[in-house]
Enzyme design. Sequence first.
Site, PDB file in Angstrom:
ATOM      1  N   ARG A 234      -4.117  22.717 -44.960  1.00 11.75           N
ATOM      2  CA  ARG A 234      -3.938  22.271 -46.420  1.00 11.75           C
ATOM      3  C   ARG A 234      -5.153  22.939 -46.739  1.00 11.75           C
ATOM      4  NH1 ARG A 234      -3.892  16.706 -45.866  1.00 11.75           N
ATOM      5  NH2 ARG A 234      -2.285  16.253 -45.416  1.00 11.75           N
TER       6      ARG A 234
ATOM      7  N   ASP B  68      -7.358  18.620 -50.249  1.00 10.83           N
ATOM      8  CA  ASP B  68      -7.046  17.762 -50.719  1.00 10.83           C
ATOM      9  C   ASP B  68      -8.373  16.426 -50.812  1.00 10.83           C
ATOM     10  OD1 ASP B  68      -5.447  15.222 -49.535  1.00 10.83           O
ATOM     11  OD2 ASP B  68      -6.192  14.813 -47.576  1.00 10.83           O
TER      12      ASP B  68
END
Length: 177
Positions: free
Chosen positions: A95, A98
């Site tokens: 990602r 986060d």
Amino acid sequence: MIALVEAFLALGSNLGDRIRYMQRAINALRQHDHIRVMALSPLYETEAVGYTEQPDFLNMVAHVQTSLSPQDLLFVCMQIEKENGRTREIKWGPRTLDLDILLYGTQVIQEKNLVIPHPRMCERAFVMIPLCDLAPSLIHPVYKKTIQELTESVRGKEGVVPCTMIQWHDESAPIEN
Ligand SMILES: Nc1ncnc2c1ncn2[C@@H]1O[C@H](COP(=O)(O)OP(=O)(O)OP(=O)(O)O)[C@@H](O)[C@H]1O
Ligand SMILES: Nc1nc2c(c(=O)[nH]1)N=C(CO)CN2
């Protein structure tokens, strides 16, 4: 008068220009009218935990004061993730950004979309080490132990990946008088 709550957020990034994403998250928190960034932990580089076939992460913890409710704070965190290209394909996968709520005052929350204290925080060195840098004597509202004690048990566990502190310059840090 609106009550301010002390909260702790975990930040992580392992895609693209990771430092830039972390800085963008901090900037967005600083710019929010109902969030005051009180302190940031050092920045750590950590091997991915859970789903391991992915790049190393940068992790840090932010201590904030906020007048937002827990659900509104979650909404803001998810909004910042979205604005920074966060997608969800693989559980615990890579990602750009986060943001997790670790602690919200001493509140214990069990809602469908929100659990506080974060249910996996105490098993994660990449969370506990930076949290302990900021708030070693804070009491975990469920385990009733200090963050320092909980961090020592995760540090001592076999197979725990190291957190390596890395140098960075916080571009949006307020100038101290
Ligand atoms: N304390 C919390 N902080 C942030 N999200 C939470 C929290 N408790 C529950 N959630 C929920 O978790 C959902 C999944 O979040 P996300 O995809 O970021 O998980 P993850 O970071 O991959 O995994 P983990 O939760 O183990 O860190 C969110 O949609 C949110 O509603
Ligand atoms: N090192 C590290 N590993 C992870 C991380 C993270 O932030 N750092 N986040 C995950 C899902 O929240 C899964 N694994």
